[in-house]
Design an enzyme around this catalytic site. Structure first.
Site, PDB file in Angstrom:
ATOM      1  N   LYS A   9      -2.520  39.129  64.964  1.00 14.93           N
ATOM      2  CA  LYS A   9      -3.839  39.585  65.403  1.00 14.93           C
ATOM      3  C   LYS A   9      -4.276  38.839  66.658  1.00 14.93           C
ATOM      4  CE  LYS A   9      -5.646  41.154  60.962  1.00 14.93           C
ATOM      5  NZ  LYS A   9      -6.745  41.017  59.973  1.00 14.93           N
ATOM      6  N   ASP A  70       8.654  33.576  63.553  1.00 15.29           N
ATOM      7  CA  ASP A  70       8.308  32.477  62.666  1.00 15.29           C
ATOM      8  C   ASP A  70       8.872  31.213  63.304  1.00 15.29           C
ATOM      9  OD1 ASP A  70       6.957  31.596  60.337  1.00 15.29           O
ATOM     10  OD2 ASP A  70       8.867  31.199  59.376  1.00 15.29           O
ATOM     11  N   GLY A 154      -0.704  23.015  67.698  1.00 13.13           N
ATOM     12  CA  GLY A 154       0.169  22.574  66.609  1.00 13.13           C
ATOM     13  C   GLY A 154       0.605  21.124  66.761  1.00 13.13           C
ATOM     14  N   TYR A 155       1.911  20.914  66.673  1.00 13.66           N
ATOM     15  CA  TYR A 155       2.468  19.566  66.746  1.00 13.66           C
ATOM     16  C   TYR A 155       2.813  19.139  68.181  1.00 13.66           C
ATOM     17  CZ  TYR A 155       2.982  20.197  61.691  1.00 13.66           C
ATOM     18  OH  TYR A 155       2.731  20.416  60.359  1.00 13.66           O
ATOM     19  N   ASP A 156       2.426  19.947  69.162  1.00 18.52           N
ATOM     20  CA  ASP A 156       2.766  19.651  70.560  1.00 18.52           C
ATOM     21  C   ASP A 156       2.397  18.234  71.011  1.00 18.52           C
ATOM     22  OD1 ASP A 156       3.808  22.163  70.721  1.00 18.52           O
ATOM     23  OD2 ASP A 156       2.337  22.951  72.144  1.00 18.52           O
TER      24      ASP A 156
END
Length: 204
Positions: A9, A70, A154-156
């Site tokens: 979305k 994913d 995120g984990y960046d």
């Protein structure tokens, strides 16, 4: 007119995907362009299973060329965790900061030379005839000791790719998009799309 439906979305992601795969499609749609609320439970044990489930569910509903992805972080010292649970690592509604905090706590006694990790991205594309294609991209690196940088998500802020001293969140987006796991997966997908649609990507 060739359309692509991206199983998300997030219009921003659709825009990024349009840029990444060039001009193979005239229009890139997301689930936001359709009525109804689709909730796909990502219960696969691998990135491949989750990406395929998302793509097939959406393709079966709308019968349009569909793309799903994913991705996640695999940490060597944690036996590959958080892996497919990367987004839910600190709970279903946890923030990026909470996920990073949990990760760093689990690695607090792990020395620099044993903090190896990799970002993984798996793309599943289903064409208009229902044929399924998957590509995978991996970016090796290591986990830092504290979050650094404001870019990315995120984990960046704690992932330092091989060959760099900067985290993904400190890199310019152009540089990250050149070396990232997602970029590598899309490079492979572009070659497949070039074969499917008989288009030359060498000049892109």
């Amino acid at each position: 007119m060739r359309k692509l439906l991206v199983a998300t979305k997030n219009r921003g992601k659709a825009k990024e995907i349009k840029e990444l795969i060039g001009d193979f499609f005239d229009e890139v749609l997301t689930l936001s362009d359709f009525e109804g609320n689709i909730n796909i439970i990502e219960d696969g044990k691998t990135f491949e299973e989750n990406a395929l489930k998302k793509a097939k569910t959406i393709y079966d509903l709308y019968r349009l060329p569909t793309l799903a992805d994913d991705s996640g972080l695999e940490v060597d010292a944690l036996g590959g965790r958080p892996g497919v649970y990367s987004a839910r690592y600190a709970g279903e509604n946890a923030t990026d900061e909470e996920r990073i905090k949990k990760l760093l706590e689990e690695l607090r006694d792990v020395p620099c030379e044993k903090r190896g990790a990799q970002f993984v991205c798996v793309l599943t594309f289903i064409d208009e005839n229902g044929r399924v294609y998957q590509t995978k991209g991996i970016c090796r690196g290591k986990i830092g000791f504290e979050p650094r940088g404001k870019n990315g998500f995120g984990y960046d802020p704690v992932f330092i790719p091989e060959g760099s001293t900067l985290t993904f969140a400190e890199l310019e987006s152009e540089e990250k998009n050149r070396i990232s796991h997602r970029a590598k997966a899309f490079e492979k997908l572009k070659r497949i799309l070039g074969e499917i649609y008989n288009e030359d990507i060498s000049s892109e």
